[in-house]
Scaffold this motif. Structure first.
Motif, short mmCIF file in Angstrom:
data_model
loop_
_atom_site.label_atom_id
_atom_site.label_comp_id
_atom_site.label_asym_id
_atom_site.label_seq_id
_atom_site.Cartn_x
_atom_site.Cartn_y
_atom_site.Cartn_z
N ASP A 53 0.83 -1.22 0.00
CA ASP A 53 0.00 0.00 0.00
C ASP A 53 0.85 1.25 0.00
OD1 ASP A 53 -2.19 -1.61 0.01
OD2 ASP A 53 -2.55 -1.45 2.18
N LEU A 54 1.91 1.25 0.80
CA LEU A 54 2.78 2.42 0.84
C LEU A 54 3.46 2.64 -0.51
CD1 LEU A 54 4.43 1.97 4.36
CD2 LEU A 54 2.73 3.67 3.69
N THR A 55 3.88 1.54 -1.13
CA THR A 55 4.51 1.67 -2.45
C THR A 55 3.53 2.22 -3.48
OG1 THR A 55 5.93 -0.21 -1.90
CG2 THR A 55 5.80 0.45 -4.22
N GLU A 56 2.30 1.67 -3.45
CA GLU A 56 1.29 2.18 -4.38
C GLU A 56 1.01 3.65 -4.12
OE1 GLU A 56 -2.12 -0.25 -4.01
OE2 GLU A 56 -1.27 -1.96 -5.10
N GLN A 57 0.94 4.02 -2.82
CA GLN A 57 0.68 5.41 -2.50
C GLN A 57 1.81 6.31 -2.98
OE1 GLN A 57 -2.15 6.28 -1.36
NE2 GLN A 57 -1.76 8.46 -1.17
N ASP A 58 3.05 5.84 -2.81
CA ASP A 58 4.18 6.63 -3.30
C ASP A 58 4.15 6.77 -4.81
OD1 ASP A 58 5.05 6.89 -0.73
OD2 ASP A 58 6.48 5.21 -0.82
N ILE A 59 3.78 5.69 -5.50
CA ILE A 59 3.69 5.75 -6.96
C ILE A 59 2.62 6.76 -7.38
CG2 ILE A 59 3.08 4.44 -9.02
CD1 ILE A 59 4.38 2.00 -7.68
N LEU A 60 1.47 6.69 -6.70
CA LEU A 60 0.38 7.61 -7.06
C LEU A 60 0.75 9.05 -6.76
CD1 LEU A 60 -2.73 5.60 -5.83
CD2 LEU A 60 -1.99 5.95 -8.17
N GLN A 61 1.38 9.27 -5.59
CA GLN A 61 1.78 10.63 -5.27
C GLN A 61 2.83 11.15 -6.25
OE1 GLN A 61 3.00 10.69 -1.19
NE2 GLN A 61 0.91 10.44 -0.38
N SER A 62 3.75 10.29 -6.62
CA SER A 62 4.75 10.70 -7.61
C SER A 62 4.10 11.01 -8.94
CB SER A 62 5.79 9.59 -7.77
OG SER A 62 6.44 9.32 -6.54
N ALA A 63 3.13 10.20 -9.31
CA ALA A 63 2.42 10.46 -10.58
C ALA A 63 1.66 11.77 -10.52
CB ALA A 63 1.47 9.30 -10.89
N ARG A 64 1.02 12.02 -9.34
CA ARG A 64 0.29 13.29 -9.21
C ARG A 64 1.24 14.48 -9.25
NH1 ARG A 64 -2.46 10.37 -4.95
NH2 ARG A 64 -4.46 9.55 -5.72
N ARG A 65 2.38 14.33 -8.54
CA ARG A 65 3.34 15.43 -8.58
C ARG A 65 3.87 15.65 -10.00
NH1 ARG A 65 5.10 13.18 -3.59
NH2 ARG A 65 6.77 12.05 -4.67
N LEU A 66 4.13 14.57 -10.70
CA LEU A 66 4.60 14.69 -12.07
C LEU A 66 3.56 15.36 -12.96
CD1 LEU A 66 6.71 14.11 -14.23
CD2 LEU A 66 5.67 11.83 -14.52
N GLN A 67 2.29 14.95 -12.79
CA GLN A 67 1.23 15.57 -13.58
C GLN A 67 1.07 17.04 -13.21
OE1 GLN A 67 -0.33 14.13 -16.07
NE2 GLN A 67 -1.47 16.00 -16.51
N HIS A 68 1.20 17.33 -11.90
CA HIS A 68 1.10 18.73 -11.47
C HIS A 68 2.23 19.55 -12.07
CE1 HIS A 68 0.42 22.20 -8.95
NE2 HIS A 68 1.67 22.14 -8.52
N GLU A 69 3.43 18.99 -12.05
CA GLU A 69 4.54 19.71 -12.64
C GLU A 69 4.36 19.92 -14.14
OE1 GLU A 69 6.82 21.14 -10.99
OE2 GLU A 69 6.25 20.33 -9.03
N LYS A 70 3.82 18.91 -14.80
CA LYS A 70 3.54 19.06 -16.23
C LYS A 70 2.51 20.16 -16.47
CE LYS A 70 4.65 14.33 -17.69
NZ LYS A 70 4.11 13.09 -18.27
N ASP A 71 1.46 20.16 -15.64
CA ASP A 71 0.45 21.22 -15.77
C ASP A 71 1.05 22.59 -15.51
OD1 ASP A 71 -1.35 19.23 -16.29
OD2 ASP A 71 -2.16 19.16 -14.25
N VAL A 72 1.92 22.65 -14.49
CA VAL A 72 2.58 23.93 -14.21
C VAL A 72 3.43 24.37 -15.39
CG1 VAL A 72 4.29 25.04 -12.73
CG2 VAL A 72 2.51 23.62 -11.71
N VAL A 73 4.12 23.40 -16.01
CA VAL A 73 4.94 23.74 -17.17
C VAL A 73 4.08 24.27 -18.31
CG1 VAL A 73 6.41 22.74 -18.97
CG2 VAL A 73 6.81 22.16 -16.58
N VAL A 74 2.93 23.60 -18.54
CA VAL A 74 2.03 24.06 -19.62
C VAL A 74 1.49 25.45 -19.30
CG1 VAL A 74 -0.15 23.60 -20.78
CG2 VAL A 74 1.41 21.72 -20.32
N SER A 75 1.07 25.65 -18.03
CA SER A 75 0.55 26.96 -17.65
C SER A 75 1.61 28.03 -17.77
CB SER A 75 0.01 26.88 -16.21
OG SER A 75 -0.45 28.15 -15.79
#
Length: 834
Positions: free
Chosen positions: A330-352
């Protein structure tokens, strides 16, 4: 029943009682396909107690569910005899007996169930299981009589099968994969054990269930079982191969965080509470509430059942390890999801940020372009003259300023409008224009500086702006004219002599196209009209040698109705001047004639009736009608006013003051032996003194016809004594000729009227309704006919016909009376309006 008894019963069952199986037996098949089997009447106890009755002969029936009698495995086992090896003669005899038995088994009806006897139970069971299925199977193998039992029912089974897609002659199942023929039974040759005579499978079995018996397959199976070092206590029946579910990182990202899973360790999970879940088809055991909530998290995977847990044993159960592994997952999955969200957020920030960067870049370019344009505008504006210029330095001329403003409008229009550069023209152009107009005399050179101001009108005037008075929000062009041009015209008009009308009229007509409407009205009403009023007040028609119409009428196209206040004092002064006037003075007619079309018809008629007609009536009264020596000057003085007076006024004047004396003179002349030729010439001579317009008047025509009647009566009656030869014929001819002329004139007048009506009908259209007819009549008689705004009576529109209020209903005109509306004719309406 006590609890100890129940527990004892349970222990007894666990120790030695065999659990009843629910598989389909041969007895079930025999009873299902043999509806005509022997049925036994219920016993007395069965009829009384039903299913709770004691069953004495349960051996003949199917073992009951949870019956009292249970199989005793401690008793001696009775095997069914499989036979011994016999000789060839005995085997032939056995075959012959077997053929007879088969022929008996192939009968249409199945054997009845074993009789209810007191034979030992094991013997009966052995007999039922050993012999009876062979006879039953052999009986239905040929297919004879199959399904004949349906003739004793309604055949619902066959119909239900057909509704579900079953087709006779084909197997059951979606793809007709079921067997068609019943299972065949193969008779063993001897009485040896199973497999003693080789393979006992029939052709049907090989066809329906093909198998391959090979040593390689057996070797693989052996190696597979050998690799399982831990033996499953439940055996191969209860063993289930575990299924594993694998998820990639992309699948985890697409699915997101699993519902119900939290990374924090709950108190219930730490407590390791044992939970038994009996909501499903089988009992399940969980070791925490979180496991129970996550039982549907992974497909085809769930917590182990109670039996499996018991079979594994308590020595290998590691719930803590499983919990820790699950927590790590569960912790690994949570870390993967958080990393994916952070990556998506950073991508959105880059686009913005990239979008914002492009917007800022474009805005920066626009600002730089705007700065360059503003610098260019400042450079152009800096060329205008300012107060900081040196005394000897000369600024741009009026034409150069005009070119600068044209450049600003064409090349820098947005800055011109945004910064309000049009207002700069008032401060820049006003001093230049004022210096240029300082020495201008509008009466001498009215076109001076006209082109320059017209050029500034095209530059500065806004078409969307409409001003009606001088205020702070005036258009720049209007302000420029108000502060420069009007300031020059005001002293000029003040010093102007109204009798010198030509230069001022020319100046106003020349400047009117480029002047704003409100400035032109100000010039007319506030400057010129008061000057004319003061001049009219000082005018004297008796002493002034210049006619007043010569310096008033040129202003009619410009002032129009604004001159109305001047007319009453002019009429008053003319009336005073006519007090001592005599019709022999023709100057009055020359002075009054230009005002006939200027005054309103009512005012002109009233002026004539008051000041002219009485003088003409006195002149006609003084006229002496003498056929032998006639003085025509007074009559000519009166007839000179024919164009000035209305036809009705002139006809009334002649009727009262001329024709009465004229007919009296004719009568007296006819009574004294007249010369009819002279009378005829006298009659025709007076008639030529009247114009055709007067001769067409009914009253004038009646008077001349009356004179002819008098002459005819005198000729026919012989009045006067002596009658000239041919006088009667001459008078009759004269009468006929005059009547013919009147008839021809009337016919010609009717033709003209018809032509005018036809021309008016072609040009304006034939009236299609009564309202159009009233409109046409109003136009013919110069009467105003128009609807009243927002005025109705009983839902019908009200109109003004002259000064009369009317409305039209179904082709009838109603006129407003004192208390009610009165219907009237069209001619009466015209007369009332006049």
């Amino acid at each position: 029943m006590s609890m100890s008894h129940l527990y004892g019963r349970r222990e007894e069952e666990e120790e030695g009682v065999e659990v009843e199986s629910f598989e389909v037996t041969d007895w079930d098949l025999a009873n299902e396909f043999n509806p005509g089997r022997q049925r036994h009447r219920p016993t007395k106890d069965q009829a009384t107690y039903g299913i709770w009755a004691d069953r004495d002969s349960d051996e003949d029936e199917r073992p009951s569910f949870g019956g009292k009698n249970s199989k005793d495995y401690t008793a001696p086992v009775n095997f069914v005899s499989a036979g011994l090896r016999k000789s060839a003669a005995e085997e032939k005899q056995q075959k012959a007996e077997g053929g007879s038995d088969d022929s008996e088994d192939e009968g249409p009806s199945a054997p009845p169930p074993p009789p209810r006897s007191t034979a030992p139970k094991k013997l009966q069971m052995g007999t039922f299981r050993g012999n009876q299925p062979q006879r039953f199977a052999g009986g239905i193998q040929s297919g004879k009589g199959l399904g004949t039992w349906e003739k004793h029912t309604r055949g619902i089974g066959q119909k239900l099968l057909q509704k579900m897609g079953y087709q006779p002659g084909k197997g059951l199942g979606k793809n007709a994969q079921g067997i068609i023929n019943p299972i065949e039974a193969k008779l063993r040759k001897g009485k040896g054990a199973v497999g003693a005579y080789g393979n006992e499978r029939t052709k049907q079995s090989l066809q329906d269930f093909p198998t391959v018996d090979s040593e390689e397959e057996e070797e693989k199976e052996f190696q597979k079982e050998l690799g399982q070092w831990r033996k499953d206590p439940a055996g191969s029946v209860g063993k289930k191969k575990p299924k594993y579910s694998y998820r990639t990182v992309d699948e985890l990202k697409s699915k997101g965080k699993l519902a119900g899973r939290t990374t924090a360790v709950s108190a219930g999970e730490m407590a390791q509470v044992k939970v038994i879940d009996m909501t499903g088809r089988e009992q399940k055991v969980y070791y925490s509430y979180s496991q129970m909530t996550n039982k549907h998290s992974v497909p085809d995977e769930g917590p182990p059942s109670l039996s499996t847990q018991d079979q594994k044993g308590s020595g290998f159960a590691l719930p803590e390890l499983e919990h820790n592994l699950q927590l790590l997952i569960d912790l690994t999955e949570q870390d993967i999801l958080q990393s994916a969200r952070r990556l998506q957020h950073e991508k959105d920030v880059v686009v913005s940020l990239s979008h914002e960067s492009r917007a800022l870049h474009s805005r920066l370019e626009a600002e730089q372009d705007s700065i360059q344009r503003i610098e260019a505008v400042l450079e152009l504006v800096g060329r205008f003259p300012s107060g900081e210029m040196a005394p000897g330095e000369e600024g741009p001329s009026l034409q150069e300023c005009a070119r600068i403003f044209e450049t600003l409008q064409t090349d820098y229009y947005e800055e011109y409008k945004t910064m309000g550069l049009a207002d700069l023209a008032v401060a820049v152009v006003q001093p230049l224009l004022k210096d240029k107009l300082r020495s201008w005399d509008p009466l001498k050179d009215s076109s001076y500086c006209l082109e320059d101001i017209g050029q500034w009108r095209a530059i500065l005037e806004s078409r969307d702006f409409h001003s009606s008075a001088p205020d702070s929000n005036m258009d720049p062009y209007h302000r420029l004219l108000w502060e420069v041009w009007i300031s020059v015209m005001r002293p000029c008009v003040t010093a102007w002599q109204p009798r010198n009308v030509g230069p001022m009229v020319d100046c106003v007509e020349l400047w009117a196209p480029i002047l704003p409407l409100w400035i032109l009205d100000h010039l007319m009403e506030q400057l010129i009209l008061p000057r004319l009023q003061r001049e009219v007040d000082t005018w004297n028609p008796l002493t002034d040698t210049v006619p007043i119409h010569s310096w008033i009428h040129p202003w009619l196209p410009l002032l129009q109705a604004r001159l109305e206040p001047l007319y009453p004092p002019i009429r008053s002064k003319l009336s005073n001047a006519l007090q001592r006037w005599h019709p022999s003075d023709t100057s009055a007619r020359l002075i009054l004639q230009p005002w006939k079309d200027v005054f309103t018809p009512g005012a002109w008629e009233a002026f004539m009736v008051k000041n002219i007609i009485p003088k003409l009536a006195l002149c006609l009264e003084e006229l002496v009608i003498n056929p032998h020596q006639q003085q025509m000057e007074p009559f000519h003085w009166v007839m000179d006013w024919e164009g000035m007076l209305s036809p009705s006024s002139l006809v009334s004047l002649l009727d009262k003051n001329f024709f009465t004396k004229w007919l009296q003179v004719l009568c007296s002349w006819l009574s004294n032996s007249p010369n009819y030729e002279e009378i005829t010439k006298w009659y025709l001579g007076w008639k030529t003194m009247f114009s055709d317009a007067l001769l067409t008047q009914p009253l004038i025509k009646d008077k001349f016809n009356e004179a002819l009647d008098i002459m005819n009566r005198a000729v026919s009656s012989g009045m006067g004594g002596y009658m000239q030869p041919g006088a009667r014929e001459n008078i009759a001819y004269l009468t006929q000729t005059e009547r013919r002329k009147d008839f021809q004139y009337e016919a010609m007048q009717e033709r003209r009227d018809a032509e005018s009506v036809a021309h008016r009908g072609i040009s304006s259209g034939v009236p299609t309704n009564f309202k159009d007819l009233i409109q046409a009549k109003a136009e013919e008689n110069n009467i105003v006919f128009m609807p009243l705004v927002a005025k109705r009576h009983e839902g019908k529109q009200l109109y003004t016909f002259g000064r009369i209020v009317i409305y039209i209903d179904r082709g009838v005109v109603f006129v407003q009376g004192e208390k009610t509306w009165v219907p009237t004719s069209l001619q009466s309406l015209i007369d009332m309006a006049k």
